[in-house]
Design a protein around this motif. Structure first.
Motif, mmCIF file in Angstrom:
data_model
loop_
_atom_site.group_PDB
_atom_site.id
_atom_site.type_symbol
_atom_site.label_atom_id
_atom_site.label_comp_id
_atom_site.label_asym_id
_atom_site.label_seq_id
_atom_site.Cartn_x
_atom_site.Cartn_y
_atom_site.Cartn_z
ATOM 1 N N VAL A 126 -38.649 -40.212 -12.571
ATOM 2 C CA VAL A 126 -38.334 -40.254 -11.141
ATOM 3 C C VAL A 126 -38.181 -38.853 -10.567
ATOM 4 N N VAL A 127 -37.371 -37.986 -11.196
ATOM 5 C CA VAL A 127 -37.117 -36.664 -10.614
ATOM 6 C C VAL A 127 -38.368 -35.787 -10.658
ATOM 7 N N SER A 128 -39.298 -36.053 -11.595
ATOM 8 C CA SER A 128 -40.549 -35.295 -11.636
ATOM 9 C C SER A 128 -41.602 -35.904 -10.713
ATOM 10 N N ASN A 129 -41.235 -36.976 -10.017
ATOM 11 C CA ASN A 129 -42.141 -37.669 -9.081
ATOM 12 C C ASN A 129 -43.421 -38.125 -9.778
ATOM 13 N N ASP A 130 -43.252 -38.690 -10.956
ATOM 14 C CA ASP A 130 -44.348 -39.302 -11.732
ATOM 15 C C ASP A 130 -45.208 -38.307 -12.510
ATOM 16 N N TYR A 168 -29.599 -38.999 -6.531
ATOM 17 C CA TYR A 168 -30.721 -38.312 -7.164
ATOM 18 C C TYR A 168 -32.004 -38.995 -6.750
ATOM 19 N N GLY A 169 -33.091 -38.262 -6.861
ATOM 20 C CA GLY A 169 -34.416 -38.762 -6.547
ATOM 21 C C GLY A 169 -35.416 -37.697 -6.933
ATOM 22 N N PRO A 170 -36.655 -37.794 -6.485
ATOM 23 C CA PRO A 170 -37.629 -36.748 -6.781
ATOM 24 C C PRO A 170 -37.121 -35.383 -6.301
ATOM 25 N N LEU A 171 -37.327 -34.346 -7.097
ATOM 26 C CA LEU A 171 -36.872 -33.021 -6.713
ATOM 27 C C LEU A 171 -37.620 -32.559 -5.458
ATOM 28 N N PRO A 172 -36.915 -32.055 -4.451
ATOM 29 C CA PRO A 172 -37.554 -31.660 -3.189
ATOM 30 C C PRO A 172 -38.680 -30.645 -3.382
ATOM 31 N N TYR A 183 -40.567 -42.223 -5.115
ATOM 32 C CA TYR A 183 -39.325 -42.931 -5.378
ATOM 33 C C TYR A 183 -38.302 -42.558 -4.316
ATOM 34 N N ARG A 184 -37.404 -43.476 -4.035
ATOM 35 C CA ARG A 184 -36.318 -43.199 -3.101
ATOM 36 C C ARG A 184 -35.137 -42.596 -3.852
ATOM 37 N N ASN A 185 -34.201 -42.024 -3.098
ATOM 38 C CA ASN A 185 -32.973 -41.541 -3.712
ATOM 39 C C ASN A 185 -32.109 -42.719 -4.168
ATOM 40 N N PHE A 186 -31.310 -42.484 -5.187
ATOM 41 C CA PHE A 186 -30.420 -43.522 -5.701
ATOM 42 C C PHE A 186 -29.103 -42.879 -6.106
ATOM 43 N N THR A 187 -28.051 -43.672 -6.080
ATOM 44 C CA THR A 187 -26.718 -43.160 -6.381
ATOM 45 C C THR A 187 -26.367 -43.362 -7.851
ATOM 46 N N VAL A 209 -36.334 -48.199 -8.027
ATOM 47 C CA VAL A 209 -36.303 -47.203 -6.954
ATOM 48 C C VAL A 209 -37.705 -46.800 -6.486
ATOM 49 N N LYS A 210 -38.736 -47.462 -6.976
ATOM 50 C CA LYS A 210 -40.093 -47.136 -6.549
ATOM 51 C C LYS A 210 -40.272 -47.461 -5.068
ATOM 52 N N ILE A 211 -40.936 -46.580 -4.329
ATOM 53 C CA ILE A 211 -41.212 -46.802 -2.911
ATOM 54 C C ILE A 211 -42.480 -47.638 -2.773
#
Length: 211
Positions: A126-130, A168-172, A183-187, A209-211
């Motif tokens: 998720v944080v690497s955006n796939d 947290y979510g994909p790194l900006p 992916y969306r942010n998640f708590t 959390v997939k968009i």
């Protein structure tokens, strides 16, 4: 099983395995840090990005024992799943059983004496955006006459970003108009509820959390 958000206190480890477990914990931390640095560089980020985000700081140590199974064709040791966290460093003994899913087929992971197995978890996907993908794996029932032993260290984020509970979510840094967030942010609470609320079998966090 031992779980810590800081380095594991040696005195908390039973004396019968204290020396061996302490050596494994220290050794795997060094391996995990080196791998995370390479993975961060692979994304075009600063080498210390993942360690700065406390991806090494939360640790879960797990030992597995698979006794010989009289009918191994009727069951599994552990069913197919992906790991939920950042990274897993695993050390098996000489008895095989681990399989990974690759190109639609199950592939045996043969144990290598002195070798370690590293899994990428859903959180890192998720944080690497796939860019990095967690892999489905399972353990077959033990058809050997020997015990199958494996020990693993799971690494997860310790400090969450954002206000309140954090998120947290994909790194900006990885999001662009050409490469939007997948992916969306998640708590933190969502992560825990997802982990404890679903059985093994698919990419729990990724699907949630997939968009």
């Amino acid at each position: 099983v031992w779980a810590y958000s800081e380095p594991m206190p040696v005195q908390d480890i039973p004396e019968v395995c204290r020396e061996q477990v302490a050596a494994f914990v220290t050794g795997t931390a060094g391996v995990a840090e080196s791998i995370m640095e390479l993975l961060a560089e692979g994304l075009g980020l600063e080498r210390t990005k993942f360690t700065d985000l406390t991806f090494l700081q939360s640790q879960l140590f797990v030992g597995h024992c698979y006794p010989p199974c009289p009918q191994p064709d009727l069951t599994l040791g552990i069913s197919s799943h992906t790991d939920p966290g950042i990274l897993t460093v695993l050390m098996p003994n000489h008895v095989p059983g681990l399989q990974v899913r690759h190109d639609g087929a199950w592939v045996d992971v043969k144990p290598l004496h002195g070798g370690l197995i590293v899994n990428i978890g859903d959180f890192l996907q998720v944080v690497s955006n796939d860019v990095y993908k967690s892999v489905h794996h399972r353990v077959l029932a033990n058809s050997s006459n020997d015990l199958r032993i494996s020990v693993a260290m799971f690494y997860n984020v310790f400090k969450w970003k954002g206000e309140g509970l954090g998120y947290y979510g994909p790194l900006p840094e990885l999001i662009t108009p050409e490469n939007p967030a997948k992916y969306r942010n998640f708590t933190k609470e969502e992560f825990k509820a997802n982990f404890f609320g679903k059985s093994l079998g698919y990419k729990n966090l990724v699907e949630a959390v997939k968009i």
